[in-house]
Design a protein around this motif. Sequence first.
Motif, PDB file in Angstrom:
ATOM      1  N   THR A 261       0.817  -1.203   0.000  1.00 46.41           N
ATOM      2  CA  THR A 261       0.000   0.000   0.000  1.00 46.41           C
ATOM      3  C   THR A 261       0.855   1.259   0.000  1.00 46.41           C
ATOM      4  N   ALA A 262       0.178   2.406   0.012  1.00 43.31           N
ATOM      5  CA  ALA A 262       0.853   3.708   0.066  1.00 43.31           C
ATOM      6  C   ALA A 262      -0.026   4.626   0.909  1.00 43.31           C
ATOM      7  N   LEU A 263       0.202   4.625   2.209  1.00 44.84           N
ATOM      8  CA  LEU A 263      -0.680   5.312   3.145  1.00 44.84           C
ATOM      9  C   LEU A 263      -0.236   6.726   3.495  1.00 44.84           C
ATOM     10  N   GLN A 264       0.951   7.112   3.077  1.00 44.23           N
ATOM     11  CA  GLN A 264       1.420   8.452   3.412  1.00 44.23           C
ATOM     12  C   GLN A 264       0.543   9.508   2.735  1.00 44.23           C
ATOM     13  N   PRO A 265       0.236  10.605   3.453  1.00 45.39           N
ATOM     14  CA  PRO A 265      -0.675  11.625   2.897  1.00 45.39           C
ATOM     15  C   PRO A 265      -0.238  12.176   1.545  1.00 45.39           C
ATOM     16  N   GLN A 266       1.083  12.290   1.344  1.00 45.45           N
ATOM     17  CA  GLN A 266       1.548  12.872   0.081  1.00 45.45           C
ATOM     18  C   GLN A 266       1.246  11.972  -1.120  1.00 45.45           C
ATOM     19  N   ARG A 267       0.957  10.675  -0.873  1.00 45.91           N
ATOM     20  CA  ARG A 267       0.627   9.755  -1.970  1.00 45.91           C
ATOM     21  C   ARG A 267      -0.808   9.935  -2.442  1.00 45.91           C
ATOM     22  N   GLN A 268      -1.647  10.538  -1.601  1.00 46.17           N
ATOM     23  CA  GLN A 268      -3.035  10.835  -1.939  1.00 46.17           C
ATOM     24  C   GLN A 268      -3.777   9.604  -2.474  1.00 46.17           C
TER      25      GLN A 268
ATOM     26  N   PHE B  94      -0.782 -11.578   9.281  1.00 46.23           N
ATOM     27  CA  PHE B  94      -1.153 -10.441   8.439  1.00 46.23           C
ATOM     28  C   PHE B  94      -0.060  -9.380   8.537  1.00 46.23           C
ATOM     29  N   THR B  95       0.436  -8.947   7.388  1.00 48.91           N
ATOM     30  CA  THR B  95       1.504  -7.949   7.364  1.00 48.91           C
ATOM     31  C   THR B  95       1.169  -6.860   6.354  1.00 48.91           C
ATOM     32  N   ILE B  96       1.927  -5.763   6.437  1.00 48.02           N
ATOM     33  CA  ILE B  96       1.723  -4.637   5.529  1.00 48.02           C
ATOM     34  C   ILE B  96       3.082  -4.073   5.128  1.00 48.02           C
ATOM     35  N   VAL B  97       3.214  -3.742   3.853  1.00 42.90           N
ATOM     36  CA  VAL B  97       4.426  -3.101   3.345  1.00 42.90           C
ATOM     37  C   VAL B  97       4.007  -1.797   2.683  1.00 42.90           C
ATOM     38  N   ASP B  98       4.410  -0.691   3.285  1.00 43.67           N
ATOM     39  CA  ASP B  98       4.110   0.626   2.720  1.00 43.67           C
ATOM     40  C   ASP B  98       5.206   1.007   1.724  1.00 43.67           C
ATOM     41  N   TYR B  99       4.805   1.648   0.645  1.00 44.64           N
ATOM     42  CA  TYR B  99       5.771   2.000  -0.400  1.00 44.64           C
ATOM     43  C   TYR B  99       6.918   2.833   0.143  1.00 44.64           C
ATOM     44  N   ASP B 100       6.616   3.753   1.056  1.00 41.09           N
ATOM     45  CA  ASP B 100       7.645   4.641   1.581  1.00 41.09           C
ATOM     46  C   ASP B 100       8.566   3.948   2.575  1.00 41.09           C
ATOM     47  N   GLU B 101       8.217   2.735   2.988  1.00 41.89           N
ATOM     48  CA  GLU B 101       9.084   1.970   3.889  1.00 41.89           C
ATOM     49  C   GLU B 101       9.718   0.766   3.203  1.00 41.89           C
ATOM     50  N   GLY B 102       9.212   0.408   2.033  1.00 41.37           N
ATOM     51  CA  GLY B 102       9.742  -0.769   1.338  1.00 41.37           C
ATOM     52  C   GLY B 102       9.639  -0.645  -0.166  1.00 41.37           C
ATOM     53  N   ALA B 103      10.133   0.471  -0.701  1.00 43.69           N
ATOM     54  CA  ALA B 103      10.079   0.672  -2.153  1.00 43.69           C
ATOM     55  C   ALA B 103      10.846  -0.411  -2.896  1.00 43.69           C
ATOM     56  N   ASP B 104      11.911  -0.943  -2.262  1.00 43.09           N
ATOM     57  CA  ASP B 104      12.695  -1.995  -2.907  1.00 43.09           C
ATOM     58  C   ASP B 104      11.872  -3.268  -3.092  1.00 43.09           C
ATOM     59  N   VAL B 105      10.915  -3.521  -2.182  1.00 48.39           N
ATOM     60  CA  VAL B 105      10.052  -4.703  -2.317  1.00 48.39           C
ATOM     61  C   VAL B 105       9.127  -4.536  -3.518  1.00 48.39           C
TER      62      VAL B 105
ATOM     63  N   ASN C  86       8.022  -6.162  -9.143  1.00 47.31           N
ATOM     64  CA  ASN C  86       7.513  -5.468 -10.338  1.00 47.31           C
ATOM     65  C   ASN C  86       6.087  -4.964 -10.108  1.00 47.31           C
ATOM     66  N   MET C  87       5.879  -4.375  -8.956  1.00 45.38           N
ATOM     67  CA  MET C  87       4.556  -3.908  -8.577  1.00 45.38           C
ATOM     68  C   MET C  87       4.489  -2.392  -8.762  1.00 45.38           C
ATOM     69  N   ASN C  88       3.491  -1.934  -9.518  1.00 46.19           N
ATOM     70  CA  ASN C  88       3.386  -0.498  -9.802  1.00 46.19           C
ATOM     71  C   ASN C  88       2.020   0.075  -9.434  1.00 46.19           C
ATOM     72  N   SER C  89       1.255  -0.642  -8.610  1.00 49.01           N
ATOM     73  CA  SER C  89      -0.041  -0.130  -8.183  1.00 49.01           C
ATOM     74  C   SER C  89      -0.299  -0.530  -6.737  1.00 49.01           C
ATOM     75  N   ALA C  90      -1.132   0.236  -6.079  1.00 51.02           N
ATOM     76  CA  ALA C  90      -1.493  -0.037  -4.690  1.00 51.02           C
ATOM     77  C   ALA C  90      -2.935   0.429  -4.486  1.00 51.02           C
ATOM     78  N   PRO C  91      -3.691  -0.246  -3.618  1.00 57.47           N
ATOM     79  CA  PRO C  91      -3.263  -1.376  -2.784  1.00 57.47           C
ATOM     80  C   PRO C  91      -3.320  -2.704  -3.537  1.00 57.47           C
ATOM     81  N   THR C  92      -2.489  -3.644  -3.087  1.00 54.06           N
ATOM     82  CA  THR C  92      -2.476  -5.001  -3.630  1.00 54.06           C
ATOM     83  C   THR C  92      -2.353  -5.981  -2.473  1.00 54.06           C
ATOM     84  N   PHE C  93      -3.142  -7.040  -2.516  1.00 49.12           N
ATOM     85  CA  PHE C  93      -3.083  -8.076  -1.482  1.00 49.12           C
ATOM     86  C   PHE C  93      -2.497  -9.348  -2.087  1.00 49.12           C
TER      87      PHE C  93
END
Length: 221
Positions: free
Chosen positions: A46-53, A83-94, A99-106
């Motif tokens: 996901t991408a939960l940071q406010p700047q990601r809108q 259950f885990t979560i990976v935010d783009y701003d904390e795990g962009a390398d993941v 090869n993931m270019n959209s969020a959210p994805t489960f």
Amino acid sequence: QNLLAEKVEQLMEWSSRRSVIRMNGDKFRRFVKAPPRNYSVVVMFTALQPQRQCSVCRQANEEYQVLANSWRYSSAFSNKLFFTIVDYDEGADVFQQLNMNSAPTFMHFPPKGKPKRADTFDLQRIGFAAEQLAKWIADRTDVHIRVFRPPNYSGTIALALLVSLVGGLLYLRRNNLEFIYNKTGWAMAALCVVFAMTSGQMWNHIRGPPYAHKNPQNGQV
């Protein structure tokens, strides 16, 4: 065996603090990708940071939290599913690694082997309600989660306020209640009810359509 026991123990400790475990790139590679594993992991990218809108990310996260809490506090809770979560701003390398270019994805990562196509939740077609996620997880892991939602008293409070308002108005006008027989007032109230019942929002409430849908002809969302 010692490494596996350490990983499970660490995951259980994190789960005891928070139903959804936040992961960065290092944690993801160690606990989700790397063997040995005898447990399933559901990851929300996901991408939960406010700047990601990403308003959809916030809505999906709320449903994900409901599902994870339902599992964490159920009598069937075990160390076979996390259950885990990976935010783009904390795990962009993941995101880049997958090869993931959209969020959210489960995604579901099984105890053995690599995820198959069905291990990626079809959010665009099904939606992200906790009940739909639970059904998908049951298909992939045989773990059945009964979704418990926190009670919502907003409707009850609104109804109580409305009844109090009407009661107060009738009490204040108790000596002159001719307005109750005003046909124009009742007609306006009836029209408001009709418009509300035939609105698009009421259709959405009854049918529960997905937030987004892919056109089967051209693939556009």
